[in-house]
Design a protein around this motif. Sequence first.
Motif, mmCIF file in Angstrom:
data_model
loop_
_atom_site.group_PDB
_atom_site.id
_atom_site.type_symbol
_atom_site.label_atom_id
_atom_site.label_comp_id
_atom_site.label_asym_id
_atom_site.label_seq_id
_atom_site.Cartn_x
_atom_site.Cartn_y
_atom_site.Cartn_z
ATOM 1 N N ARG A 248 0.828 -1.211 0.000
ATOM 2 C CA ARG A 248 0.000 0.000 0.000
ATOM 3 C C ARG A 248 0.870 1.272 0.000
ATOM 4 N NH1 ARG A 248 -5.311 -0.863 0.014
ATOM 5 N NH2 ARG A 248 -6.077 -2.878 0.759
ATOM 6 N N THR A 261 1.824 0.441 -13.184
ATOM 7 C CA THR A 261 2.829 -0.420 -12.560
ATOM 8 C C THR A 261 2.167 -1.620 -11.892
ATOM 9 O OG1 THR A 261 4.100 1.573 -12.116
ATOM 10 C CG2 THR A 261 4.803 -0.421 -10.995
ATOM 11 N N VAL A 275 -4.844 -9.886 -4.247
ATOM 12 C CA VAL A 275 -6.168 -9.509 -3.734
ATOM 13 C C VAL A 275 -6.186 -8.024 -3.384
ATOM 14 C CG1 VAL A 275 -7.780 -9.848 -1.812
ATOM 15 C CG2 VAL A 275 -6.733 -11.822 -2.921
ATOM 16 N N VAL A 276 -5.130 -7.577 -2.736
ATOM 17 C CA VAL A 276 -5.069 -6.159 -2.339
ATOM 18 C C VAL A 276 -4.963 -5.262 -3.574
ATOM 19 C CG1 VAL A 276 -3.646 -4.447 -1.154
ATOM 20 C CG2 VAL A 276 -4.149 -6.634 -0.059
ATOM 21 N N ASP A 279 -8.338 -5.064 -5.329
ATOM 22 C CA ASP A 279 -9.228 -4.210 -4.527
ATOM 23 C C ASP A 279 -8.875 -2.733 -4.758
ATOM 24 O OD1 ASP A 279 -11.025 -3.533 -2.328
ATOM 25 O OD2 ASP A 279 -9.198 -3.091 -1.207
ATOM 26 N N LYS A 283 -10.893 0.629 -6.488
ATOM 27 C CA LYS A 283 -11.106 1.928 -5.832
ATOM 28 C C LYS A 283 -10.462 3.065 -6.622
ATOM 29 C CE LYS A 283 -11.584 -0.107 -1.351
ATOM 30 N NZ LYS A 283 -10.790 -0.778 -0.347
ATOM 31 N N VAL A 291 -9.712 -4.466 -18.515
ATOM 32 C CA VAL A 291 -9.496 -5.733 -19.231
ATOM 33 C C VAL A 291 -8.939 -6.788 -18.288
ATOM 34 C CG1 VAL A 291 -8.183 -6.827 -21.083
ATOM 35 C CG2 VAL A 291 -9.170 -4.557 -21.426
ATOM 36 N N ALA A 292 -7.942 -6.400 -17.523
ATOM 37 C CA ALA A 292 -7.333 -7.361 -16.603
ATOM 38 C C ALA A 292 -8.334 -7.828 -15.554
ATOM 39 C CB ALA A 292 -6.121 -6.719 -15.918
ATOM 40 N N ALA A 294 -11.623 -7.908 -15.808
ATOM 41 C CA ALA A 294 -12.654 -8.758 -16.412
ATOM 42 C C ALA A 294 -12.127 -10.177 -16.591
ATOM 43 C CB ALA A 294 -13.092 -8.170 -17.747
ATOM 44 N N GLU A 307 -12.867 -10.345 -5.646
ATOM 45 C CA GLU A 307 -12.328 -8.982 -5.618
ATOM 46 C C GLU A 307 -12.422 -8.331 -6.986
ATOM 47 O OE1 GLU A 307 -11.638 -7.081 -3.196
ATOM 48 O OE2 GLU A 307 -11.782 -8.618 -1.657
ATOM 49 N N ARG A 345 -24.186 -1.110 -9.213
ATOM 50 C CA ARG A 345 -23.399 0.126 -9.054
ATOM 51 C C ARG A 345 -23.067 0.799 -10.387
ATOM 52 N NH1 ARG A 345 -18.544 -1.954 -5.699
ATOM 53 N NH2 ARG A 345 -17.700 0.068 -6.294
ATOM 54 N N LEU A 346 -22.974 0.004 -11.446
ATOM 55 C CA LEU A 346 -22.576 0.599 -12.732
ATOM 56 C C LEU A 346 -23.669 1.532 -13.263
ATOM 57 C CD1 LEU A 346 -20.912 -2.421 -14.556
ATOM 58 C CD2 LEU A 346 -19.802 -0.409 -13.569
ATOM 59 N N MET B 1 -10.738 -9.953 -25.029
ATOM 60 C CA MET B 1 -9.904 -9.196 -24.096
ATOM 61 C C MET B 1 -8.668 -10.009 -23.708
ATOM 62 S SD MET B 1 -12.456 -7.278 -21.498
ATOM 63 C CE MET B 1 -13.784 -8.470 -21.586
ATOM 64 N N LEU B 3 -5.001 -10.279 -21.451
ATOM 65 C CA LEU B 3 -4.196 -9.730 -20.352
ATOM 66 C C LEU B 3 -2.928 -9.103 -20.893
ATOM 67 C CD1 LEU B 3 -4.088 -12.328 -17.477
ATOM 68 C CD2 LEU B 3 -4.675 -9.932 -17.302
ATOM 69 N N PRO B 4 -2.418 -8.077 -20.269
ATOM 70 C CA PRO B 4 -1.111 -7.585 -20.697
ATOM 71 C C PRO B 4 -0.049 -8.647 -20.443
ATOM 72 C CG PRO B 4 -1.933 -6.355 -18.785
ATOM 73 C CD PRO B 4 -2.993 -7.314 -19.173
ATOM 74 N N LEU B 15 10.175 -0.493 -13.677
ATOM 75 C CA LEU B 15 8.927 0.233 -13.430
ATOM 76 C C LEU B 15 8.990 0.982 -12.108
ATOM 77 C CD1 LEU B 15 6.446 -2.579 -14.448
ATOM 78 C CD2 LEU B 15 6.637 -0.378 -15.567
ATOM 79 N N ASN B 324 -28.993 4.097 -8.177
ATOM 80 C CA ASN B 324 -27.588 4.136 -8.612
ATOM 81 C C ASN B 324 -26.740 5.144 -7.850
ATOM 82 O OD1 ASN B 324 -28.021 2.135 -10.523
ATOM 83 N ND2 ASN B 324 -28.735 3.632 -12.017
ATOM 84 N N HIS B 326 -23.950 5.188 -5.314
ATOM 85 C CA HIS B 326 -23.014 4.311 -4.596
ATOM 86 C C HIS B 326 -22.100 5.159 -3.732
ATOM 87 C CE1 HIS B 326 -20.453 1.056 -3.511
ATOM 88 N NE2 HIS B 326 -19.397 1.732 -3.935
#
Lengths: 639, 414
Positions: A248, A261, A275-276, A279, A283, A291-292, A294, A307, A345-346, B1, B3-4, B15, B324, B326
Amino acid sequence: MKLTAILLALLVATQAQQTDPKPLEVSVAAAANGSAEAQRSMEDQLLARLSKATSREEKAFVCRLLRRVGSARSVPALAEMLGSEEDSHIARFALASIPGAEAAKAMRDALSQVPEPLQLGLMASLAARGDEESFPLILERLPSKEAIQALGVLGTKQAARALGTLRGSNDGIGQIDVIDDALLKCAESLLAKGNRADARRLYVGELSTEKVLAGIQGLAAINDLHAKAQVEKALAHQDEVVQLTALRAMIRMLGDDAVSTMLEYLPIAPLNQQVVIVDWLGKAGDGAARVALAEMARSGRASLRLEAIRALGSVGDASTVPVLLKLLSDEDEDLRGTAKNSLVRLQGEDIREAILEKFKETPSKSLIGLLAARRERAALPELLAVCGGEDSSLRGDALKAAGNLATASALPAFVTMLADPKMKGEVKDIESAILSTFREVPDPAERAAPLLAAYKGAEVPTMVTIVNLLGRTGAPNALPVVRAALKSEQSALANAAVHTLARWTTAEPIDDLYKIAESSTNDGHRVVALRSYVNMAKGLDDAAARYEKATVLAKTPDDKRLILSGLARTNSLEALKLCQKYLTEPEVGTEAALACIQIARRAWRQSPDEIKALVTSFSQHQDDTVRENAKVTLERMTQ
Amino acid sequence: MELPTPPSRRRFLQLLGTSAFAAPMIVPSRVFGANERITMGAIGMGNRGRNDLKGFLRFDDVQVLSVCDVVPQHAAEAKRHVDARHGNQDCTVTAEYREILEREDIDTVMIGTPDHWHAIIATEAMRSGKDVFCEKPETLTVQEGRAMADVVKRYGRVFSGGSQRVWGDYNWFHRMIKGGAIGDVQDVWVNVGGSSGLCDLPPVAVPDGVDWERWLGPAPWRPYHPSLVRGGFRPFRDYSGGGMTDWGCHGFGGALFACGLQETGAVDITVRRDAPNGEGLTYTFANGIRIHHGGGWGGILSFKGSEGELPFRDDTRRRPTPPNVHIPNYQGGRGFQGDFIHCVRTRDTPFRSIERAHRTASHCHLGNIAYWLDRSLKWDPDKERILGGEEASRWLQRPMREPWSLNAKSLTSS
């Protein structure tokens, strides 16, 4: 001295002699807000009182007040108390709040004279004031824990150096944690003053394991290349808390580069860090992660999928809706629920269209639930179509959803469904939907109009339902229809009419109910009508006359109890008198007494003597409950 | 889709712009995996503390290892709940909270003591490597809150305050306001109790089994009185800010959150002596929003905006919230205590973070100071200083009775 100041000073002087603490405290507040003279006068009075105080309580009381108005003039008296085991802390309680050099000097002077346990508080108070002159005195008291802590609070470069020396010496062994904590505080103070170099040295020094966490926080604040390297090392620390804290911190340090990154790091990070990261990506709300996320939502470890699905609720768009919609039918309940929440939410027109398109194509329970949760009124036509459609497994859910989303325009459609033969099994759901729709139709007549139109020519079961619903409209023009239904030869319809009148939203049908109670041959109807009659009478101008009229109808003990229960809910003296008539009747005497007491509780102020006498008479009643209620009521009356 | 392409480690070093990447695929020594239990020590087991304890005991992934209270009956009652939940007799009992802080097998600490102990125990616990859940009011003074926030930041600890109402009870307001139901918020009325004052309870002999010195702890000495240890400490300033901080941490917390002011403070606190609607104080913020103590339409919260009003009435609260909307709130799907446990695992910041807890409590403390002094205040929320009021500034912190110390700078220090 101005006259007002003199008067205030006199008032203060007088009140300072008082023994009751609260008025004196008010005077102290007034003095603190008053002129310099008033403050000085109050301080003098308090000091005089302190000098005469003999008990610990008295001294503590005065010191609490001196804390508010004390000045340099109070310092000598308070300083004298610093050596007392009992009173030192309360003197310091006042002294530490007094600004200026005198108070600090008094505490420094006392430091060398008071017993060791009392030195702890003095060191803490001096350090809290940032009193750098106390440094050598604190230094003399090393390696005591409290001296170490005080140096940390002072936070100067000098303090840090002394702590560093102590850490490397034999005296520091066994105190490493305390020393490191103090060093970290020094680092923060130095950093706050812009001394990054010295702060960094402290953060990457020989910190104990637990303090590595603190080092990470500090390095994140420094945030240069060297700091990044140190935090990066901590990503592989043996302790998971350290790892995740470092992660974090690293995200914060990367700033604008964090999303790109982390997206590159994500595939090679350990699961707990993944997982973190997922998440956090959610946010962060950056579409670059879509993409990643999904992809992760589709397959893999359940914890990570959850997550990712949750994160898509923040960063998803129309392109990710199909992924989430597919998850609505996943066998895992958690995944299904989380996907639904994300879809709720979308926001956006394209999202709405994508969901509606799917619903039109293949309506399902999960999609109905989603539309309801999203409160998609745009879906109402499609939902109504499903309500009246052939798939009976969906009708119930669709009706609930449509009812919750409905606007006034949907009311005729729901009413039409009442007569639809294939929907006989859903009548209760249709009724609920209609009642929900009433919220959107404020005019009672408008609520009733489609129901009245459908009533004509309807089959009896439908008429029964409509009569029930008419009672919930409150529409005056519905009343004739319900009255007519009373006379129906169809017992179900007549029964519905009686119950509808009984729960009418106004007192308009009160005379109809009286007639039913008076003349019905159906005992059930008679009881319902009589009870409602008594309830409706409450609050009417002629309530008393109506209660009296009701007692005429009370033939059986059950009838009388019914009337008494209605009368008991009033606060009317007339009702009280009616209840008294039943006191001597053996079958309902106890209920009458209880009703009298209940009315007495509300109405006793209208005629206190009379009612008190009546309730007192119940004190000797044969029934325990009556006696107990009478006792409680009399107590209330005398309070 | 797609992944990179996964980056090589060398690429990742580039990086990050550093040169010392260490292999991340390691087995951590302390693991909060999905099936691992979070262990907890519970300190302060009076009524409220035991309620919080029961809340945590609902979770299968929380194991309470020890309970602490200076009143033996409170601790024994708490142990009974814990043992019944875990089906064993393993929960230890102590009157010394430091025994819990010293245990390496305890991850988290729940604090339900009277308010005057919160800061001492919370900061010591966090220095000892524990994450902390602390009942509200989280602090007794503004300085305590800042010191606690500093420790959270210093050690990267997870801290959650204990108001379940700010979101749980008042989220209808938050959704309505964020959904634009009343336009821009202009005024908020918060109806909570008043401030605390001097304690004038008569002295009573200390009964056997009660460690009165320990109950007092950092507070100035006074003689024992039984109502203080039975939860009756709230009206008294040495231990609490009264109703102003007790329900104030809920009500003002809700008001601040609804207005997006939960991490700042008012610039002006005005004492209202003859306010027509019964307001006792009016807090004015830099953006012009006013939060009043008292007044309004009754109920704990009511709002007025540029385009409407939201009174605290049941019939109004049945109005559906705009769709909607949130608003980030609890994480982990298990309420406010579950939010804390989730954040212990993920090292994220709980809903009632220390900064929000501190700012809300400070809002209440400043109101108390204005009441105690019976005068209006000017406040600098960035520097956390009272402007132009030396007497008022004295209340921002309180010296603690030795051997207790917060080990923090005074907010009026140079």
